[in-house]
Design an enzyme around this catalytic site. Structure first.
Site, PDB file in Angstrom:
ATOM      1  N   ASP A 274      -9.576   4.715  -3.327  1.00  0.00           N
ATOM      2  CA  ASP A 274      -8.639   5.469  -2.487  1.00  0.00           C
ATOM      3  C   ASP A 274      -8.580   4.742  -1.146  1.00  0.00           C
ATOM      4  O   ASP A 274      -9.502   4.013  -0.753  1.00  0.00           O
ATOM      5  CB  ASP A 274      -9.077   6.928  -2.327  1.00  0.00           C
TER       6      ASP A 274
HETATM    7  C1  BGC Z   1      -4.896   9.693  -0.380  1.00  0.00           C
HETATM    8  C2  BGC Z   1      -4.325   9.172  -1.678  1.00  0.00           C
HETATM    9  C3  BGC Z   1      -3.101   8.345  -1.380  1.00  0.00           C
HETATM   10  C4  BGC Z   1      -3.491   7.209  -0.452  1.00  0.00           C
HETATM   11  C5  BGC Z   1      -2.347   6.270  -0.107  1.00  0.00           C
HETATM   12  C6  BGC Z   1      -5.106   8.586   0.632  1.00  0.00           C
HETATM   13  O1  BGC Z   1      -5.399   9.126   1.875  1.00  0.00           O
HETATM   14  O2  BGC Z   1      -6.116  10.362  -0.624  1.00  0.00           O
HETATM   15  O3  BGC Z   1      -4.013  10.253  -2.508  1.00  0.00           O
HETATM   16  O4  BGC Z   1      -2.549   7.870  -2.564  1.00  0.00           O
HETATM   17  O5  BGC Z   1      -3.990   7.772   0.753  1.00  0.00           O
HETATM   18  O6  BGC Z   1      -1.473   6.855   0.766  1.00  0.00           O
END
Ligand code: BGC
Length: 762
Positions: A274
């Site tokens: 993530d």
């Molecule tokens: C989130 C993800 C997301 C990623 C990219 C993260 O903060 O937890 O779900 O896909 O950011 O934006």
């Protein structure tokens, strides 16, 4: 002259040899390309291409400007080897990119689709795939290779800030809807990222919190939806979660990323971190986390150093690089797809408008008040109606062109709105917007202006019906506050006063719930005549609600989670951050704050209805519940056991006839709950959802035979001592109903004992 010519020929010959020795990536020469790569090139491919304006931790909500502005991240191009970049953008309620670009008058709006909860409430894999096929078409047409969706974490507690992006409290519903979602998107030749693997069940200190969970609950509840989705849809990528599980970051656990995900379930794609979560080259790549996003040049060096110092084997690096190359050759960018940034937004809006009804849950409809008959004039109460919420906030928020309010939806549907009430709200909201005391996004929306009793008496006299909208917003990075579960005192006051005035005038009151998850309903549900729950069903929401009120479409959704009487009725509430005291939270400098730095999943497998059923506890609306504008009968239940070679290959075929016995067209779900025999060692839940199916639109009098296939393996419980899935021998009851608490027919079957041994434990 002679000399010069010779030199030119010699240079050309040298260049030709080098070129011939440098393979250009194709689907069938991946090993050759891998062999030609330097260690730096390999490391580069495992790290996202951080936008120049971001720091090492990046932004959590990605926003790269390169290639597709507003996407979340890219992978590096390596032109020497014919490796193009690839682009990843959020999800899950549609594609998230910027709508405007410099020196470009074209706009890049994406459709705001229904949130995850709303899709799960459809209980129909085909309808979900149809919706996400349109979403995937926007991914392709806007030049993105992977959409960072779906979110597939279990609703452990109603207050998790991201439940709206997730599907359900039940693993079988979650897993099957996730698979349908992925299949729809990937039918376009673009990829998905099944996230957040796993145990991302709270937002409070999400970047470092430790989920402490038993092996059994891990397998049966939290990993199960990922297992089903991986096996049924093979997503191109899986996103590891920010948090730890049982003491270690999920993206550093070989058991989770390699032994279980790949070796047991057969996942073939890449695992990506993530955004901006924990990263350690040795631990993450060594465990099977192939790509780190949004990346940092430092990480490239870290990988190289780890290999050179012997901490990370080049073999592990090669394994990840090979997977990256296998992923890249599938992408539209590699295949030089010519995207035109012109998806058919109108057609997609129409699809969203209709699909909303499939996921809308009719909670109450006393005296058949809905659909409206002889209703022309409507008094529209609640700020929510004037600015409906189409989806939650954070990375799951789509940059859509518009959101249809209920005012617009009803007017377009030919209804007459009480203009006094409309102008009261319009003025109030204008003042609210201009004031300094606007609420933060995670707080509740503005409460309604106060109406003097005479105004309500007038409204009741002048209109045929009152519609009151209550709403809740939630989003990434923060859990809902405990108070957010209950209706505000002002909302309750409004409901009581409006109902009093309208009921005295012999008029009905309808409540619309524009929420992303469960809220308290038990204390007030007796007051209105009907309650409609359209969730946050996308940008056409105002039209969708108006269509259902008018009877142009019928709500046919069923609850993907229980609506308990009190928040504290959930066993998990004892171990959940109730006041969301902290946003995000990096690092390991704190480790001992209960429900912040760590959370004990003390309730084990007793999540959602499994807990309420075990306790014999009353609920406000049970899991699986939902009415529609007609009624159905279930009959002719048949259970057939198809024996396989091994007991594990046995399949139970459940067939039931569903007949529309009412006077309107409608759709119905058949939900199959299985009650296992008393386990020899393991405690068994009262019943568990094992399969479901939904009818097509049935006219009055029409029937449809639904067949639901349940594999014998899926009846197993996870025996921690043996680290094995075990189906106890004995009699299983197959209970078929239209909710977990409305079983309409049942039958029994004897199953052979079987055991599938698993070697891995977390
Ligand atoms: C989130 C993800 C997301 C990623 C990219 C993260 O903060 O937890 O779900 O896909 O950011 O934006």
């Amino acid at each position: 002259m002679m000399k010069k010519t010779f030199l030119t020929i010699a240079t050309a010959a040298f260049a030709a040899t080098t070129w011939a020795q440098t393979p250009q990536l194709r689907a069938d020469n991946i090993d050759e390309v891998l062999q030609a790569m330097t260690l730096r090139e390999k490391a580069t491919l495992l790290v996202g291409e951080l936008a120049a304006n971001q720091n090492a931790q990046g932004t959590q909500i990605g926003n790269t400007e390169r290639y597709i502005p507003g996407a979340a991240g890219n992978t590096y191009a390596i032109p020497r080897l014919g490796i193009p970049p690839t682009v990843m953008a959020d999800g899950p309620a549609g594609l998230r990119i910027y709508t405007k670009r410099n020196y470009d008058s074209h706009t890049y709006y994406c459709t705001g689709f229904p949130i995850g909860t709303s899709l799960a409430a459809i209980w129909d894999a085909d309808v979900v795939s149809k919706v996400t096929a349109a979403m995937g078409n926007e991914v392709l047409k806007y030049g993105v290779d992977v959409i960072l969706a779906p979110g597939n974490n279990i609703h452990r507690n109603p207050l998790c800030g991201r439940n709206f992006e997730y599907f359900s409290e039940d693993p079988v519903l979650s897993g099957n809807i996730a698979a349908a979602y992925i299949n729809g998107i990937q039918s376009n030749g673009v990829g998905t990222s099944l996230k957040h693997y796993a145990f991302n069940n709270q937002e409070t200190r999400r970047l470092g919190t430790d989920a402490r969970v038993s092996q059994r609950a891990a397998r049966e509840i939290y990993l199960k939806p990922f297992e089903i989705a991986v096996k049924k849809s093979q997503p191109w990528t899986v996103m590891s979660s920010y948090n730890k599980v049982n003491g270690e970051y999920t993206n550093s656990r070989r058991d989770l990323l390699t032994d279980i995900l790949r070796n047991e379930w057969g996942f073939q794609g890449i695992v990506v971190t993530d955004w901006g979560g924990f990263f350690d080259a040795t631990k993450c790549i060594g465990s099977g986390n192939d790509l780190v996003q949004p990346g940092s040049p430092d990480f490239i060096n870290q990988i190289i150093e780890a290999v050179e110092s012997g901490k990370l084997s080049e073999k592990d690096v090669d394994t990840s690089v090979r997977r990256m190359l296998e992923y890249i050759v599938k992408t539209p960018r590699f295949n030089q797809y010519k995207f035109d940034s012109r998806p058919d937004l109108k057609a997609h809006a129409q699809l969203v408008r209709e699909a909303a009804a499939d996921g809308t849950v009719l909670l109450k409809n006393d005296g058949g008040v809905l659909p409206f008959k002889d209703v022309k004039n409507i008094a529209l109460f609640g700020c929510g109606a004037y600015r409906l919420i189409a989806g939650g906030t954070g990375s799951g928020d789509v940059n859509k062109a518009y959101i249809v309010s209920l005012v617009e939806g009803l007017r377009n549907g030919g209804f007459q709105l009480d203009e006094n009430v409309v102008s009261e709200y319009t003025e109030y909201l204008k003042k609210y917007d201009e004031s300094m005391w606007k609420l933060e996004w995670w707080q509740r929306n503005p409460v309604a202006p106060e109406f003097i009793p005479e105004a309500l008496v007038d409204a009741a006299g002048n209109n045929d019906v009152a519609v009151i909208t209550f709403q809740r917003q939630s989003g990434e990075g923060r859990d809902r506050l405990a108070a957010d579960f209950d209706l505000d005192a002002d909302d309750r006051d409004l409901l009581v006063k409006v109902a009093d005035a309208f009921h005295k005038a012999g008029k009905k009151v309808v409540v619309v719930l524009n929420v992303g998850g469960a809220i308290e309903t038990a204390s007030w549900k007796d007051i209105p005549d009907a309650i409609l729950l359209p969730w946050q069903c996308g940008q056409e929401i105002g039209h969708s609600i108006a269509d259902m009120l008018a009877g142009k479409t019928a709500p046919s959704g069923h609850l993907p989670m229980t609506f308990p009487i009190r928040l504290t009725d959930h066993a998990s509430t004892a171990n959940f951050p109730l006041d969301s005291p902290d946003i995000g939270g990096w690092g390991d400098n704190h480790t001992d704050r209960k429900n912040i730095d760590y959370t004990e999943y003390e309730e084990g497998i007793y999540v959602g209805y499994r807990w309420f059923d075990r306790q014999g506890m009353e609920v406000s609306y049970p899991f699986g519940y939902g009415l529609t504008y007609t009624t159905f009968a279930f009959d002719g239940l048949q259970l057939a056991l198809q024996k396989g070679e091994k007991p594990a290959d046995d399949v139970v075929e459940v067939t039931v006839n569903v007949k529309n016995i009412g006077s309107a067209a409608g759709k119905q779900t058949a939900q199959v709950y299985v009650k296992a025999p008393k386990g020899s060692i393991m405690d068994k839940p009262e019943q568990e959802l094992k399969g479901f199916a939904k009818t097509r639109l049935l006219k009055p009098g029409e029937s449809q035979l639904l067949t639901i296939r349940i594999s014998a393996k899926d009846l197993a419980s996870f025996n921690e001592r043996k680290s094995a899935w075990v189906v106890d021998a004995g009699t299983y009851t197959f209970r078929v109903g239209d909710s977990s608490r409305n079983i309409l027919c049942e039958g029994t079957l004897k199953m052979r004992k079987q055991q599938e041994t698993i070697s891995n434990s977390l």
